[in-house]
Motif scaffolding. Structure first.
Motif, PDB file in Angstrom:
ATOM      1  N   THR A  11       2.371   5.006   4.512  1.00  0.00           N
ATOM      2  CA  THR A  11       1.449   5.400   3.443  1.00  0.00           C
ATOM      3  C   THR A  11       1.102   6.885   3.567  1.00  0.00           C
ATOM      4  O   THR A  11       1.170   7.644   2.587  1.00  0.00           O
TER       5      THR A  11
ATOM      6  N   THR B  13       0.800  -1.229   0.000  1.00  0.00           N
ATOM      7  CA  THR B  13       0.000   0.000   0.000  1.00  0.00           C
ATOM      8  C   THR B  13       0.835   1.282   0.000  1.00  0.00           C
ATOM      9  O   THR B  13       0.528   2.219  -0.757  1.00  0.00           O
TER      10      THR B  13
ATOM     11  N   ALA C 185       0.513   4.030  -3.005  1.00  0.00           N
ATOM     12  CA  ALA C 185       0.094   5.404  -2.714  1.00  0.00           C
ATOM     13  C   ALA C 185       1.144   6.402  -3.194  1.00  0.00           C
ATOM     14  O   ALA C 185       0.806   7.466  -3.727  1.00  0.00           O
TER      15      ALA C 185
ATOM     16  N   ASN D 205       4.016   9.104   2.685  1.00  0.00           N
ATOM     17  CA  ASN D 205       4.227   9.168   1.238  1.00  0.00           C
ATOM     18  C   ASN D 205       3.212  10.086   0.564  1.00  0.00           C
ATOM     19  O   ASN D 205       3.549  10.836  -0.355  1.00  0.00           O
ATOM     20  N   VAL D 206       1.981  10.020   1.011  1.00  0.00           N
ATOM     21  CA  VAL D 206       0.957  10.921   0.474  1.00  0.00           C
ATOM     22  C   VAL D 206       1.279  12.365   0.838  1.00  0.00           C
ATOM     23  O   VAL D 206       1.111  13.290   0.034  1.00  0.00           O
TER      24      VAL D 206
ATOM     25  N   ALA E 243       0.823   6.908  -6.830  1.00  0.00           N
ATOM     26  CA  ALA E 243      -0.389   7.663  -7.160  1.00  0.00           C
ATOM     27  C   ALA E 243      -0.199   9.163  -6.971  1.00  0.00           C
ATOM     28  O   ALA E 243      -0.631   9.964  -7.811  1.00  0.00           O
ATOM     29  N   VAL E 244       0.458   9.571  -5.885  1.00  0.00           N
ATOM     30  CA  VAL E 244       0.575  11.008  -5.602  1.00  0.00           C
ATOM     31  C   VAL E 244       1.697  11.676  -6.386  1.00  0.00           C
ATOM     32  O   VAL E 244       1.663  12.888  -6.604  1.00  0.00           O
TER      33      VAL E 244
ATOM     34  N   SER F  38       9.983   6.958   1.489  1.00  0.00           N
ATOM     35  CA  SER F  38       9.377   5.737   2.022  1.00  0.00           C
ATOM     36  C   SER F  38      10.384   4.915   2.812  1.00  0.00           C
ATOM     37  O   SER F  38      10.076   4.395   3.890  1.00  0.00           O
TER      38      SER F  38
END
Length: 565
Positions: free
Chosen positions: A473, A174, A178, A476-477, A181-182, A502
């Motif tokens: 997570t 996860t 994430a 990281n976002v 994605a960001v 991360s």
């Protein structure tokens, strides 16, 4: 009306960063130096965060309170729901005596406490991190270790140290998903880069873990075992992350490491067996300094024989059955397809109307203004805690508990963890408030002003993000986009710095307040969070700095730079 975050209200990035750090400093100082109970410290931290957000950074009061409420809801589910149910399962196994049988069976593998620590905290914990994450591994392994007789400080602190190297790939990858994605960076490139940073530390952490427990001499006595555990985890971690993806990295590496360690113990034994259950050089819970307890190797077979005389095969199976059921259900609950299917049955998405899309991130944190959503997802069926609850109930039925007994023990468990749940709620309220007020981004921007040393400080930014939020997570976002933007401005590889966020973040897992509360609850040592924090803080910061130095080498120094491409 949309409120845009302000990142430098004092006109000086360092002064603004100092103001932004006040809530975290207040909370940690109250725990570590004020010896204050965690829920009081978290409450003071939250109050200071509200004052800083509203009067320091100009956040409207309504938005600030709603952000805190949003975080509090997240604290109850999924985090609090996991803690409550894993302690419920532990209470069930204690009350019917099966935990004592489990304890005896583990000593049949080895009664050397150092090797038990490797098997449970490092290998078994890594499996739960990969399958579920979000506090599950510390809750499970700390509960098992306290049942095996480890002192509360040893069980709490050592499980937190062990739960580091696997964190970046937790919950079936996860955090990496994430991060991709960001940042918009390629998922496989991020997975592979993190998988080229962390294996070195997957090899180092088991040595560090045993050194923290038994001292340098105690570590050297079993170095072959530690090497087997570390290598058999690091190699699959590298291979799976680089050639398959982030999803099964921890699960595969943990299984390979555990099997390798058990097989190795069939052909190698330590010359002396370590029987102490307390940290070497630390006072145990009675205040008496621990004296390393060793005895010559040679009668483990007698121990095993005694166990099987004491417990028949059925008793051993029944003792392990709750944990087998837990493992299977936690893994199933972590599979994305299963989550999607269960969410299709029932899920509630509740927008926080006074917060949703009313806070806007702006440059330099993001390249274009971005509104922050605030939708509370009540995924009560697909939440990991629900899988743990079902595992607990099934185990209780197999242990022949009556329904009234299950209800009685569950209510008793709620009372047992009441302060822990309150603390988690307050901690998450504080974490979400720092996110929506932008004070976390202010700290990140200050780190970004470190120029050529940014590979080190960017890594520490990830460490700080996890220490603040309790989640790789979330970190990281929070900082993934900032890492990418800053790396591009400084001429660094954005994949490297996003990955460093991360990889550095995993070392912050052991000092985040949420994890410390989970550990103190699992060991039933609530109120001693300050002792746990003081013990793990050096280890956390030292390992984070080592990750930062390695990232610095990867950024600038041949031949390390070849690993980046």
């Amino acid at each position: 009306m949309v409120w845009s975050q302000v990142y430098d209200p004092l006109g000086n990035v360092w002064l603004s960063a100092l103001m932004a750090a006040i809530p975290v400093v207040v909370m940690l100082a109250c725990i570590a130096f004020g010896h204050m109970k965690a829920h009081y410290a978290a409450g003071l931290g939250l109050i200071s965060a509200l004052l800083v957000a509203i009067w320091g950074f100009g956040m409207p009061a309504g938005l600030a309170w709603n952000a805190a409420g949003f975080g509090a809801a997240y604290g109850l589910l999924p985090i609090g729901w996991i803690v409550l149910n894993i302690i419920f399962l532990h209470q069930l196994t204690i009350e019917n005596g099966s935990f004592n049988v489990l304890q005896d069976s583990l000593t049949n593998i080895t009664d050397d406490r150092r090797i038990q620590l490797l098997l449970i905290a490092f290998c078994f914990g890594a499996f739960f991190e990969g399958a579920a994450g979000f506090g599950t591994p510390v809750a499970v392994t700390a509960a098992i270790m306290i049942g095996l007789g480890f002192s509360p400080l040893a069980a709490s602190g050592l499980c937190l140290i062990a739960n580091t190297a696997p964190v970046a790939y937790g919950a079936l990858g996860t955090p990496v998903i994430a991060l991709a994605a960001v940042t918009g960076l390629d998922l496989m490139q991020l997975s592979g880069m993190i998988g080229r940073i962390l294996p070195l530390f997957s090899l180092l952490v088991p040595f560090w873990l045993i050194w923290a427990f038994a001292g340098f001499r105690g570590m050297l006595q079993i170095w072959p075992t530690i090497l087997v555990a570390g290598l058999s985890f690091a190699i699959p971690q590298y291979l799976v992350s680089n050639y398959h993806g982030p999803w099964l990295v921890d699960v595969v590496a943990a299984i390979v490491s555990m099997v390798s360690l058990i097989l190795f113990l069939k052909v190698w034994k330590p010359a002396k067996v370590w029987t102490s259950v307390s940290l070497k050089g630390h006072a145990d819970d009675s205040g008496v300094p621990d004296v390393a307890s060793e005895r010559p190797h040679g009668h483990e077979a007698d121990v095993g024989a005694a166990i099987f005389k004491k417990h028949d095969g059925r008793a051993l199976v029944m003792a392990w059955m709750p944990w087998v059921i837990l493992t299977i259900l936690v893994f199933i609950w972590g599979v994305p397809e299963f989550k999607k299917w269960v969410d299709g049955i029932s899920i509630f998405k509740i927008p926080f109307s006074g917060l949703n899309n009313m806070v806007q991130k702006v440059a330099p944190v993001v390249t274009t203004p971005h509104k922050e959503s605030a939708v509370y997802v009540l995924n009560w069926l697909s939440a990991t805690g629900t899988g743990i609850f079902i595992a607990s109930v099934l185990s209780g039925v197999m242990m022949k508990y009556r329904l009234l007994d299950l209800v009685r023990i569950y209510l008793r468990t709620i009372w047992l963890v009441r302060y822990s749940l309150l603390t988690i709620v307050l901690m998450l309220a504080l974490g979400y408030l720092t996110r929506y007020s932008g004070t976390d981004a202010t700290l990140g921007i200050a780190f970004a002003h470190t120029g050529s040393l940014y590979p080190i400080f960017g890594t520490l930014l990830g460490w700080m993000g996890v220490a603040l939020t309790g989640s790789d997570t979330a970190a990281n976002v929070l900082f993934g986009g900032l890492q990418k933007t800053t790396a591009e401005q400084l001429g660094l590889n954005p994949v490297l710095m996003a990955s460093a966020n991360s990889a550095g973040g995993v070392m912050g897992k052991m000092v985040d307040a949420q994890s410390i509360v989970v550990a103190s609850t699992a060991t039933r040592w609530y109120g001693h969070e300050s002792s746990i924090l003081r013990f793990v803080f050096f280890h956390s910061l030292a390992l984070a700095v080592l990750v930062g130095l390695f990232v610095f080498l990867l950024a600038y120094v041949p031949p390390f730079t070849a690993l980046v491409h």
